[in-house]
Design a protein around this motif. Structure first.
Motif, PDB file in Angstrom:
ATOM      1  N   MET A   1       1.420  -0.042  -6.220  1.00 46.03           N
ATOM      2  CA  MET A   1       2.591  -0.169  -6.734  1.00 46.03           C
ATOM      3  C   MET A   1       2.533   1.047  -7.644  1.00 46.03           C
ATOM      4  O   MET A   1       1.844   1.327  -8.534  1.00 46.03           O
ATOM      5  CB  MET A   1       2.644  -1.419  -7.547  1.00 46.03           C
ATOM      6  N   THR A   2       3.711   1.642  -7.403  1.00 42.81           N
ATOM      7  CA  THR A   2       4.071   2.844  -8.409  1.00 42.81           C
ATOM      8  C   THR A   2       5.336   2.689  -9.244  1.00 42.81           C
ATOM      9  O   THR A   2       5.998   1.559  -9.110  1.00 42.81           O
ATOM     10  CB  THR A   2       4.444   3.989  -7.576  1.00 42.81           C
ATOM     11  N   ASN A   3       5.491   3.433 -10.416  1.00 42.58           N
ATOM     12  CA  ASN A   3       6.734   3.276 -11.054  1.00 42.58           C
ATOM     13  C   ASN A   3       8.066   3.534 -10.336  1.00 42.58           C
ATOM     14  O   ASN A   3       9.127   3.102 -10.879  1.00 42.58           O
ATOM     15  CB  ASN A   3       6.550   4.288 -12.282  1.00 42.58           C
ATOM     16  N   GLN A   4       7.908   4.023  -9.005  1.00 41.61           N
ATOM     17  CA  GLN A   4       9.230   4.299  -8.483  1.00 41.61           C
ATOM     18  C   GLN A   4       9.578   3.124  -7.541  1.00 41.61           C
ATOM     19  O   GLN A   4      10.503   3.116  -7.240  1.00 41.61           O
ATOM     20  CB  GLN A   4       8.932   5.356  -7.504  1.00 41.61           C
ATOM     21  N   GLN A   5       8.810   1.976  -7.697  1.00 41.61           N
ATOM     22  CA  GLN A   5       8.980   0.819  -6.720  1.00 41.61           C
ATOM     23  C   GLN A   5      10.086  -0.001  -7.510  1.00 41.61           C
ATOM     24  O   GLN A   5       9.973  -0.072  -8.769  1.00 41.61           O
ATOM     25  CB  GLN A   5       7.743  -0.102  -6.811  1.00 41.61           C
TER      26      GLN A   5
END
Length: 145
Positions: A1-5
């Motif tokens: 899970m990235t901050n872009q999700q």
């Protein structure tokens, strides 16, 4: 899970043995361009997934979800966390107003299994998005179609 999700809320809307799906606009920079997917959208800051879903469905097709809609599951990848709900479509198809997307249709289980459906607006058979198809197949496996 990235901050872009991103977090999105999407709906499986069913009527008898068919499922309402949206043919996404044919715009290259959106998810599933020109493909069949589920109605719904981004969860805004401060919204819960169920509140976001009610807002998105009303905005996209002018439909007020019935009070008893249920959570089906979550589908995550690097791009999005999809909060999936399901509810009956309790109005006639012709009472819906498509405000977002290229087309909409009630797809049969066989359309979903084969992964494509004809669009009277696009005038051609268009594919289902990979993840929307997986969600629908999982839903149907649970005895829902």
């Amino acid at each position: 899970m990235t901050n872009q999700q991103v977090h999105v809320a999407i709906a499986i809307l069913y009527q008898k043995d068919k499922f309402l799906m949206q043919l996404r606009d044919n715009i290259p920079n959106i998810p599933y361009p020109g493909q069949w997917a589920l109605f719904g959208g981004h969860i805004e800051v401060g919204e819960t997934p169920d509140i976001a879903l009610k807002r998105e469905i009303l905005e996209e097709i002018g439909y007020n979800l019935p009070p008893r809609f249920a959570h089906f599951g979550c589908y995550a990848d690097e791009r999005a966390m999809r909060h999936v709900f399901y509810a009956p479509l309790e109005v006639e198809f012709n009472q819906l107003v498509l405000n977002e997307g290229w087309d909409m249709a009630l797809l049969t289980p066989s359309d979903i299994l084969q992964g494509s459906c004809y669009s009277a607006i696009a005038l051609e058979v268009r594919p289902l998005g990979i993840i929307p198809q997986r969600i629908m197949l999982d839903f149907m496996k649970m005895g829902n179609g």
